[in-house]
Scaffold this motif. Structure first.
Motif, PDB file in Angstrom:
ATOM      1  N   VAL A   1       0.863  -1.178   0.000  1.00  0.00           N
ATOM      2  CA  VAL A   1       0.000   0.000   0.000  1.00  0.00           C
ATOM      3  C   VAL A   1       0.899   1.227   0.000  1.00  0.00           C
ATOM      4  O   VAL A   1       1.799   1.342   0.839  1.00  0.00           O
ATOM      5  CB  VAL A   1      -0.919   0.006   1.242  1.00  0.00           C
ATOM      6  CG1 VAL A   1      -1.766   1.257   1.287  1.00  0.00           C
ATOM      7  CG2 VAL A   1      -1.785  -1.230   1.242  1.00  0.00           C
ATOM      8  N   ILE A   2       0.647   2.117  -0.924  1.00  0.00           N
ATOM      9  CA  ILE A   2       1.456   3.333  -0.995  1.00  0.00           C
ATOM     10  C   ILE A   2       0.845   4.333  -0.022  1.00  0.00           C
ATOM     11  O   ILE A   2      -0.201   4.925  -0.282  1.00  0.00           O
ATOM     12  CB  ILE A   2       1.488   3.877  -2.430  1.00  0.00           C
ATOM     13  CG1 ILE A   2       2.046   2.809  -3.362  1.00  0.00           C
ATOM     14  CG2 ILE A   2       2.314   5.160  -2.494  1.00  0.00           C
ATOM     15  CD1 ILE A   2       1.959   3.171  -4.827  1.00  0.00           C
ATOM     16  N   ILE A   3       1.480   4.490   1.109  1.00  0.00           N
ATOM     17  CA  ILE A   3       0.930   5.304   2.185  1.00  0.00           C
ATOM     18  C   ILE A   3       1.024   6.802   1.884  1.00  0.00           C
ATOM     19  O   ILE A   3       0.205   7.581   2.373  1.00  0.00           O
ATOM     20  CB  ILE A   3       1.618   4.955   3.516  1.00  0.00           C
ATOM     21  CG1 ILE A   3       0.821   5.457   4.716  1.00  0.00           C
ATOM     22  CG2 ILE A   3       2.994   5.530   3.596  1.00  0.00           C
ATOM     23  CD1 ILE A   3      -0.262   4.565   5.120  1.00  0.00           C
ATOM     24  N   VAL A   4       1.950   7.225   1.080  1.00  0.00           N
ATOM     25  CA  VAL A   4       2.122   8.641   0.765  1.00  0.00           C
ATOM     26  C   VAL A   4       0.888   9.178   0.038  1.00  0.00           C
ATOM     27  O   VAL A   4       0.406  10.272   0.333  1.00  0.00           O
ATOM     28  CB  VAL A   4       3.402   8.859  -0.070  1.00  0.00           C
ATOM     29  CG1 VAL A   4       3.531  10.309  -0.502  1.00  0.00           C
ATOM     30  CG2 VAL A   4       4.624   8.425   0.722  1.00  0.00           C
TER      31      VAL A   4
ATOM     32  N   VAL B   1      -4.322  12.369   0.171  1.00  0.00           N
ATOM     33  CA  VAL B   1      -5.780  12.413   0.046  1.00  0.00           C
ATOM     34  C   VAL B   1      -6.412  12.837   1.372  1.00  0.00           C
ATOM     35  O   VAL B   1      -7.325  13.667   1.403  1.00  0.00           O
ATOM     36  CB  VAL B   1      -6.321  11.043  -0.423  1.00  0.00           C
ATOM     37  CG1 VAL B   1      -7.838  10.984  -0.322  1.00  0.00           C
ATOM     38  CG2 VAL B   1      -5.861  10.755  -1.834  1.00  0.00           C
ATOM     39  N   LEU B   2      -5.949  12.305   2.472  1.00  0.00           N
ATOM     40  CA  LEU B   2      -6.494  12.667   3.778  1.00  0.00           C
ATOM     41  C   LEU B   2      -6.257  14.142   4.103  1.00  0.00           C
ATOM     42  O   LEU B   2      -7.121  14.805   4.680  1.00  0.00           O
ATOM     43  CB  LEU B   2      -5.917  11.777   4.868  1.00  0.00           C
ATOM     44  CG  LEU B   2      -6.424  10.340   4.864  1.00  0.00           C
ATOM     45  CD1 LEU B   2      -5.710   9.517   5.920  1.00  0.00           C
ATOM     46  CD2 LEU B   2      -7.910  10.297   5.070  1.00  0.00           C
ATOM     47  N   LEU B   3      -5.112  14.663   3.748  1.00  0.00           N
ATOM     48  CA  LEU B   3      -4.846  16.085   3.985  1.00  0.00           C
ATOM     49  C   LEU B   3      -5.769  16.971   3.154  1.00  0.00           C
ATOM     50  O   LEU B   3      -6.259  18.000   3.641  1.00  0.00           O
ATOM     51  CB  LEU B   3      -3.387  16.412   3.689  1.00  0.00           C
ATOM     52  CG  LEU B   3      -2.397  15.998   4.771  1.00  0.00           C
ATOM     53  CD1 LEU B   3      -0.971  16.275   4.316  1.00  0.00           C
ATOM     54  CD2 LEU B   3      -2.685  16.718   6.059  1.00  0.00           C
TER      55      LEU B   3
END
Length: 139
Positions: A14-17, A22-24
Motif C-alpha cells: 500500500v502506498i501510504i504517501v 488524500v487525507l490532507l
C-alpha cells in the motif's frame, strides 16, 4: 496429489504517501467549509419578527439570554445574577467600546427581566444593542 512450490505471490504493498495526501486534502476541505458561529447553548424559543436579520453584523459581541425559568439570565453560556451581569457589561465596554450586545429572550420570559437588561446595557454605554428574533414560518 501434487503440491507445487512454485511462484509465491508477493503481498500487495500500500502506498501510504498517496493516502496521506488524500487525507490532507479532505481535512483542508472540511476545515474551509465548516462555519463557526457563537450561539447560546441555552434552549429558548425566540419571539417572531417580520424584520430581516442584518447580514454582516459585528463578530465582537456579548449575548445575554433570558429564560422563562430560573435562573433567568445567562451571559454568553453561563448563568449570572443581575448585579454581576451589570458589572460584567460595564467591564466589557471598558475593554472594547465597539461591542454589540445581543439580547435573546425566550417567548415566555418575564418582560421585566428584558427591561432590566436593556437598562443595564444603556448604563454600560453599549453603542449597538440587538434583540434576537426568529423569522416567521413560511406558509
Amino acid at each position: 496429489m501434487r503440491f507445487t512450490q512454485g511462484r509465491r505471490r508477493a503481498a500487495p504493498s500500500v502506498i501510504i504517501v498517496s493516502l496521506i495526501d488524500v487525507l490532507l486534502v479532505v481535512l483542508i476541505f472540511l476545515m474551509v467549509t465548516t462555519t463557526f458561529r457563537q450561539s447560546p447553548s441555552v434552549p429558548i424559543v425566540l419571539p417572531e419578527a417580520r424584520q430581516d436579520v442584518r447580514q454582516g453584523a459585528s463578530t465582537d459581541r456579548r449575548i445575554v439570554t433570558i429564560q422563562r425559568n430560573a435562573p433567568h439570565l445567562f451571559l454568553d453560556t453561563l448563568p449570572i445574577a443581575f448585579e454581576d451581569l451589570e458589572r460584567e457589561l460595564v467591564a466589557s465596554t471598558a475593554r472594547n467600546t465597539n461591542l454589540t450586545l445581543t439580547i435573546a429572550t425566550d417567548e415566555g420570559a418575564p418582560f421585566g427581566e428584558f427591561w432590566r437588561v436593556s437598562e443595564a446595557a444603556q448604563r454600560a454605554r453599549f453603542r449597538h444593542v440587538e434583540v434576537a428574533t426568529r423569522s416567521p414560518a413560511a406558509p
